[in-house]
Design a protein around this motif. Sequence first.
Motif, PDB file in Angstrom:
ATOM      1  N   LYS A   5      23.973 -21.610 -24.705  1.00  0.00           N
ATOM      2  CA  LYS A   5      23.326 -21.759 -26.078  1.00  0.00           C
ATOM      3  C   LYS A   5      22.419 -22.977 -26.270  1.00  0.00           C
ATOM      4  CE  LYS A   5      23.585 -20.846 -30.724  1.00  0.00           C
ATOM      5  NZ  LYS A   5      23.481 -19.780 -31.335  1.00  0.00           N
ATOM      6  N   VAL A   6      21.115 -22.652 -26.577  1.00  0.00           N
ATOM      7  CA  VAL A   6      20.125 -23.546 -26.526  1.00  0.00           C
ATOM      8  C   VAL A   6      19.465 -23.875 -28.076  1.00  0.00           C
ATOM      9  CG1 VAL A   6      17.742 -24.146 -25.965  1.00  0.00           C
ATOM     10  CG2 VAL A   6      19.206 -22.999 -24.149  1.00  0.00           C
ATOM     11  N   TYR A   7      19.574 -25.206 -28.506  1.00  0.00           N
ATOM     12  CA  TYR A   7      19.093 -25.468 -29.640  1.00  0.00           C
ATOM     13  C   TYR A   7      17.805 -25.939 -29.593  1.00  0.00           C
ATOM     14  CZ  TYR A   7      24.007 -24.655 -31.111  1.00  0.00           C
ATOM     15  OH  TYR A   7      25.239 -24.043 -31.415  1.00  0.00           O
TER      16      TYR A   7
ATOM     17  N   LEU B  35       1.943 -29.264 -40.053  1.00  0.00           N
ATOM     18  CA  LEU B  35       1.817 -28.353 -39.175  1.00  0.00           C
ATOM     19  C   LEU B  35       1.252 -26.985 -39.877  1.00  0.00           C
ATOM     20  CD1 LEU B  35       5.226 -28.441 -37.374  1.00  0.00           C
ATOM     21  CD2 LEU B  35       3.134 -29.658 -36.556  1.00  0.00           C
ATOM     22  N   ARG B  36       0.343 -26.316 -38.777  1.00  0.00           N
ATOM     23  CA  ARG B  36      -0.070 -25.284 -38.985  1.00  0.00           C
ATOM     24  C   ARG B  36       0.611 -23.839 -38.703  1.00  0.00           C
ATOM     25  NH1 ARG B  36      -5.799 -24.201 -36.155  1.00  0.00           N
ATOM     26  NH2 ARG B  36      -5.449 -22.136 -37.105  1.00  0.00           N
ATOM     27  N   THR B  37       0.636 -23.015 -39.259  1.00  0.00           N
ATOM     28  CA  THR B  37       1.306 -21.643 -39.021  1.00  0.00           C
ATOM     29  C   THR B  37       1.618 -21.301 -37.692  1.00  0.00           C
ATOM     30  OG1 THR B  37       0.131 -20.685 -40.700  1.00  0.00           O
ATOM     31  CG2 THR B  37       1.510 -18.851 -39.724  1.00  0.00           C
ATOM     32  N   SER B  38       0.660 -21.440 -36.806  1.00  0.00           N
ATOM     33  CA  SER B  38       0.925 -21.230 -35.351  1.00  0.00           C
ATOM     34  C   SER B  38       1.487 -22.359 -34.753  1.00  0.00           C
ATOM     35  CB  SER B  38      -0.468 -21.125 -34.512  1.00  0.00           C
ATOM     36  OG  SER B  38      -1.271 -22.287 -35.121  1.00  0.00           O
ATOM     37  N   GLU B  39       1.395 -23.541 -34.946  1.00  0.00           N
ATOM     38  CA  GLU B  39       2.081 -24.667 -34.534  1.00  0.00           C
ATOM     39  C   GLU B  39       3.869 -24.598 -35.128  1.00  0.00           C
ATOM     40  OE1 GLU B  39      -0.935 -28.271 -34.444  1.00  0.00           O
ATOM     41  OE2 GLU B  39       0.018 -27.700 -36.314  1.00  0.00           O
ATOM     42  N   LEU B  40       3.977 -24.049 -36.203  1.00  0.00           N
ATOM     43  CA  LEU B  40       5.527 -23.932 -36.577  1.00  0.00           C
ATOM     44  C   LEU B  40       6.174 -22.711 -35.742  1.00  0.00           C
ATOM     45  CD1 LEU B  40       4.982 -24.124 -40.638  1.00  0.00           C
ATOM     46  CD2 LEU B  40       6.725 -25.560 -39.181  1.00  0.00           C
ATOM     47  N   LYS B  41       5.329 -21.655 -35.604  1.00  0.00           N
ATOM     48  CA  LYS B  41       5.763 -20.494 -34.687  1.00  0.00           C
ATOM     49  C   LYS B  41       6.169 -21.287 -33.259  1.00  0.00           C
ATOM     50  CE  LYS B  41       2.758 -17.145 -35.593  1.00  0.00           C
ATOM     51  NZ  LYS B  41       2.215 -15.917 -35.734  1.00  0.00           N
ATOM     52  N   ARG B  42       5.223 -21.960 -32.758  1.00  0.00           N
ATOM     53  CA  ARG B  42       5.619 -22.552 -31.268  1.00  0.00           C
ATOM     54  C   ARG B  42       6.888 -23.347 -31.643  1.00  0.00           C
ATOM     55  NH1 ARG B  42       2.533 -26.137 -30.131  1.00  0.00           N
ATOM     56  NH2 ARG B  42       0.940 -25.112 -31.458  1.00  0.00           N
ATOM     57  N   GLN B  43       7.032 -24.079 -32.405  1.00  0.00           N
ATOM     58  CA  GLN B  43       8.278 -25.112 -32.748  1.00  0.00           C
ATOM     59  C   GLN B  43       9.533 -24.160 -32.893  1.00  0.00           C
ATOM     60  OE1 GLN B  43       8.298 -28.318 -32.064  1.00  0.00           O
ATOM     61  NE2 GLN B  43       6.144 -27.935 -31.388  1.00  0.00           N
ATOM     62  N   ILE B  44       9.375 -23.032 -33.449  1.00  0.00           N
ATOM     63  CA  ILE B  44      10.725 -22.263 -33.776  1.00  0.00           C
ATOM     64  C   ILE B  44      10.481 -20.984 -33.205  1.00  0.00           C
ATOM     65  CG2 ILE B  44      12.028 -21.329 -35.878  1.00  0.00           C
ATOM     66  CD1 ILE B  44      10.310 -23.215 -37.703  1.00  0.00           C
ATOM     67  N   PRO B  45      10.728 -20.987 -32.038  1.00  0.00           N
ATOM     68  CA  PRO B  45      10.621 -19.553 -31.093  1.00  0.00           C
ATOM     69  C   PRO B  45      11.890 -18.780 -31.888  1.00  0.00           C
ATOM     70  CG  PRO B  45      11.273 -21.654 -29.658  1.00  0.00           C
ATOM     71  CD  PRO B  45      11.253 -22.048 -30.936  1.00  0.00           C
ATOM     72  N   VAL B 113      26.250 -25.801 -24.175  1.00  0.00           N
ATOM     73  CA  VAL B 113      24.927 -25.835 -25.249  1.00  0.00           C
ATOM     74  C   VAL B 113      24.120 -26.870 -24.661  1.00  0.00           C
ATOM     75  CG1 VAL B 113      26.733 -25.028 -26.990  1.00  0.00           C
ATOM     76  CG2 VAL B 113      26.568 -27.275 -26.680  1.00  0.00           C
ATOM     77  N   THR B 114      23.209 -26.886 -25.112  1.00  0.00           N
ATOM     78  CA  THR B 114      21.932 -27.890 -24.724  1.00  0.00           C
ATOM     79  C   THR B 114      21.007 -28.018 -26.010  1.00  0.00           C
ATOM     80  OG1 THR B 114      20.411 -26.324 -23.713  1.00  0.00           O
ATOM     81  CG2 THR B 114      21.956 -27.613 -22.302  1.00  0.00           C
ATOM     82  N   LEU B 115      20.538 -28.939 -26.152  1.00  0.00           N
ATOM     83  CA  LEU B 115      19.527 -29.176 -27.200  1.00  0.00           C
ATOM     84  C   LEU B 115      18.007 -29.513 -26.262  1.00  0.00           C
ATOM     85  CD1 LEU B 115      18.498 -30.005 -30.042  1.00  0.00           C
ATOM     86  CD2 LEU B 115      19.294 -32.427 -29.774  1.00  0.00           C
ATOM     87  N   ASN B 116      17.271 -28.730 -26.726  1.00  0.00           N
ATOM     88  CA  ASN B 116      15.850 -28.515 -25.758  1.00  0.00           C
ATOM     89  C   ASN B 116      14.859 -28.606 -26.500  1.00  0.00           C
ATOM     90  OD1 ASN B 116      13.943 -27.495 -24.395  1.00  0.00           O
ATOM     91  ND2 ASN B 116      15.131 -26.471 -23.042  1.00  0.00           N
ATOM     92  N   MET B 117      14.490 -29.823 -27.222  1.00  0.00           N
ATOM     93  CA  MET B 117      13.334 -30.091 -28.000  1.00  0.00           C
ATOM     94  C   MET B 117      12.362 -30.713 -27.112  1.00  0.00           C
ATOM     95  SD  MET B 117      14.997 -32.841 -30.731  1.00  0.00           S
ATOM     96  CE  MET B 117      16.048 -34.234 -30.163  1.00  0.00           C
ATOM     97  N   ASP B 118      11.147 -29.889 -26.800  1.00  0.00           N
ATOM     98  CA  ASP B 118      10.414 -30.116 -25.764  1.00  0.00           C
ATOM     99  C   ASP B 118       9.598 -31.603 -25.935  1.00  0.00           C
ATOM    100  OD1 ASP B 118       9.047 -26.944 -25.042  1.00  0.00           O
ATOM    101  OD2 ASP B 118      11.065 -27.782 -25.268  1.00  0.00           O
TER     102      ASP B 118
END
Lengths: 118, 118
Positions: A5-7, B35-45, B113-118
Amino acid sequence: MPEEKVYRIGVEATMEVLGGKWKPIILCNLRHGSLRTSELKRQIPGISQKMLTQQLRDLEALNIVDRHVYNQVPPKVEYALSDYGQSLSPVLDSLCNWGEQHIQTLQAQGEAVTLNMD
Amino acid sequence: MPEEKVYRIGVEATMEVLGGKWKPIILCNLRHGSLRTSELKRQIPGISQKMLTQQLRDLEALNIVDRHVYNQVPPKVEYALSDYGQSLSPVLDSLCNWGEQHIQTLQAQGEAVTLNMD
DNA sequence: CCCAATAGGTACTAAAAGGTGCGTATGATA
DNA sequence: TATCATACGCACCTTTTAGTACCTATTGGG
């Protein structure tokens, strides 16, 4: 098994615990001590027996609440934040406090809302 | 007109703002700037275009986010926490932080589980 | 002997939330 | 002239969540 599970952000994990209509309300009511089923129902008008026990089961499975069954008739069951669940207290407090301020803001804007905690 | 909304506890009002699968995630992503729309989409796959704009519309109506449309082609739209929305920052921080700790707890228990915030 | 009181299980239904696919507009660019 | 990029809107369908109604167990007390 790499069913990992990836957050992407911490709040995702939090909302797995606080998600749904009733969990935040139930947990906020448990912040200041344990309550038995009937007391929770009284504090949360509108919740059905089914939803109450269902959500409590979920929270128990998540190790957020403890369930204590007294061996008596009629039955008595008490729910409380578990040790781990206590770590949520500051979060729950902040949710409650913001809501209270928000209600005041809405009232100041002339909206017909009230906070009625007996 | 006595169509009054009565809350029993502050968190009920909060969850009208933070309820649903996407709003907390969107808002947490907006904590540190617009953030613009496209940036939000990138942040929230995982979020669909529909859900993203729908939730942003809701938050705009609640006066939590501001929407800024640039008059250019191709379109550019930026979203940011409104002044009022800023008051949610501490709440959002606490939700994120608890989630991060929770993920660590789960990992310490051997969960995948992992936290993967680029 | 039957009922009250408490907690909760189950089946079915209704409503809310979310997902998918497709269409639109515009002007810059190849 | 065709194409792309960006930010939508809309219609339809699926899934998830919640609500309703009804059923069980236990035992002291009338």
